[in-house]
Design a protein around this motif. Structure first.
Motif, short mmCIF file in Angstrom:
data_model
loop_
_atom_site.label_atom_id
_atom_site.label_comp_id
_atom_site.label_asym_id
_atom_site.label_seq_id
_atom_site.Cartn_x
_atom_site.Cartn_y
_atom_site.Cartn_z
N ALA A 76 69.24 -21.04 -31.31
CA ALA A 76 68.03 -20.28 -31.43
C ALA A 76 68.48 -19.05 -31.48
O ALA A 76 69.42 -18.49 -30.38
N GLN A 133 60.66 -12.36 -25.40
CA GLN A 133 60.88 -12.46 -26.69
C GLN A 133 61.54 -10.66 -26.77
O GLN A 133 63.13 -10.63 -27.54
N ASP A 253 61.85 -23.03 -26.54
CA ASP A 253 61.83 -23.40 -27.64
C ASP A 253 59.93 -23.78 -27.75
O ASP A 253 60.09 -23.91 -29.42
N SER A 256 59.05 -20.78 -29.67
CA SER A 256 59.33 -20.34 -31.07
C SER A 256 58.66 -21.02 -31.79
O SER A 256 58.32 -20.64 -32.75
N THR A 260 56.96 -19.92 -35.49
CA THR A 260 57.03 -20.36 -36.66
C THR A 260 56.64 -21.55 -36.97
O THR A 260 56.04 -21.87 -38.34
#
Length: 435
Positions: A76, A133, A253, A256, A260
């Motif tokens: 990542a 982020q 994680d 994300s 996603t």
């Protein structure tokens, strides 16, 4: 039977293969950029190239076979930077950082099988998630500028009289144009173009910037020094740093993966009839298992790549797309000598544009509320200036919590626990610096 199983998406092998090619083209830059970021830890760059490819292979296979979604995985962007910062900036060993990733992956995997995963994600205020982020995005962009010589370590602008710096600057201006024109594999193309031009451009020592290997295709070396290289003793000795970072690897994680999975499946029209993620539990499980196995081969956190959306646009609808992406990364691994020849200047536009694209999350920030703006800006500002994400997160999290309590806004227990761990880290860091 779940809706997604009862009505499997219409597809074909040709469409899935084209989707895999498109996805690989969009995210192939990771094989060059991830080793560039992690090389600041002192790890061997050749081994890091192989580790990156192996991580993408493992993650994509897990998602293909377990999650059954057209989503590819790889180390990542963002968490790889935190990993490098922990090793290079905080003095912990590579093996200690791998334990942090392993712990984060274990927690992720356990939560993926429970109903708590959505509650944990929603427990963190949007302002802190946005700050993390965007802060990492800015830091990645800064690394890119420094690698290309456009920014010196003391904060000054680079010397444009140097041909290599001029080349990096020109590529930095051209790459956003390619992205704006939706040129397929724009980041990968920019890396290849600068590498080839580097054959004609002098580097710092007067010779060519790019040195092509005599044998461009070779058997990839097994990264034995980084396989199962866990340093559990050091992890226990650095708990004040290790626990917040392990928590970050888990939460980063989680955020994300959620973003996603929602974004890609929605674009692919794979959402269930009730608007929920298809194979959600299996997809999260695949992501968590990928990070656990990835830590065993020396990789930072492995996560779903939003670039998978490009493959979905081409027609990818099933896990076969992810499996084919894994096969393409397998072929790429044998070209590691060529990948190792890529100069830092060639990764400058890719790193900067990845950082810029990570800034898109700022549109979710409600700046009409001061607690949101203050916490997000503090995280971004201190992450970039100190190079320490934990310090930035601590400042932003403390500010948000104090302002929320003053305004009688409910603060989730998870955030309070994070504040406690961060306070211990800051206190011990201050004592260490003082002595």
């Amino acid at each position: 039977m779940s809706p997604d199983r009862a009505n499997p998406p219409e597809t074909s092998l040709t469409r899935e293969f084209l989707a895999a090619l498109t996805t690989f083209g969009a995210m192939g830059y990771v094989v060059v950029v991830n080793p560039q970021i992690l090389s600041v830890t002192g790890a061997d760059r050749h081994a890091l190239i192989v580790i990156t490819a192996l991580a993408a292979i493992v993650g994509s296979l897990f998602m293909g076979f377990i999650g059954r979604l057209p989503i590819a995985l790889a180390p990542a962007m963002g968490t790889n930077t935190v990993f490098a910062m922990a090793v290079a900036g905080s003095g912990v060993s590579y093996g200690t950082a791998l334990v942090m990733v392993l712990v984060g992956g274990i927690v992720f995997t356990l939560f993926s099988a429970s109903r708590l995963r959505e509650q944990v994600v929603m427990a963190f205020p949007e302002a802190i998630r946005t700050g993390l982020q965007c802060g990492l995005g800015l830091f990645i962009a800064k690394l890119g500028l420094m690698g290309g010589g456009l920014l010196t370590r003391d904060g000054h602008f680079g010397d444009l009289r140097e041909p290599s710096v001029m080349l990096a600057g020109a590529a930095l201006l051209a790459t956003p144009v390619l992205l704006a024109l939706r040129v397929p594999a724009a980041l990968l193309l920019s890396i290849v173009a600068v590498t080839l031009i580097g054959l004609l451009v002098p580097g710092a020592h007067g010779d060519a910037l790019t040195h092509l290997p005599a044998a461009p295709v070779q058997m990839p070396p097994w990264p034995s020094d980084y396989t199962f290289a866990f340093d559990f003793g050091s992890f226990m000795n650095h708990l004040a740093l290790a626990l917040p970072l392990a928590g970050y690897f888990f939460l980063g994680d989680f955020f994300s993966a959620t973003a996603t999975l929602i974004g890609v499946t929605r674009r692919a029209g794979l959402m269930n009839a009730d608007g929920k993620l298809p194979n959600a539990r299996a997809a999260y499980l695949a992501d968590g298992l990928a990070s656990m196995v990835g830590s065993c081969i020396g990789s930072p956190t492995i996560a779903a790549y939003v670039e998978s959306a490009t493959g979905v646009e081409t027609g990818g609808r099933t896990g076969l797309t992810a499996i084919l992406v894994a096969i393409l990364f397998t072929f790429a691994m044998f070209f590691w000598p060529l990948i190792a020849a890529v100069p830092a200047q060639a990764t400058t536009p890719a790193l900067v544009m990845v950082g810029v694209m990570m800034m898109e999350g700022i549109r979710h920030l409600d700046c009409s509320k001061l607690e949101n703006t203050v916490s997000a800006v503090l995280i971004m500002l201190l992450t970039v200036t100190t190079g320490n994400l934990v310090i930035g997160l601590a400042a932003g999290s403390f500010a948000y919590t104090l302002m929320a309590l003053a305004l009688r806004i409910r603060v989730a227990p998870v955030l309070l626990l994070t504040d406690l761990l961060l306070a211990v880290y800051v206190a011990l860091s201050a004592l260490t610096l003082h002595h």
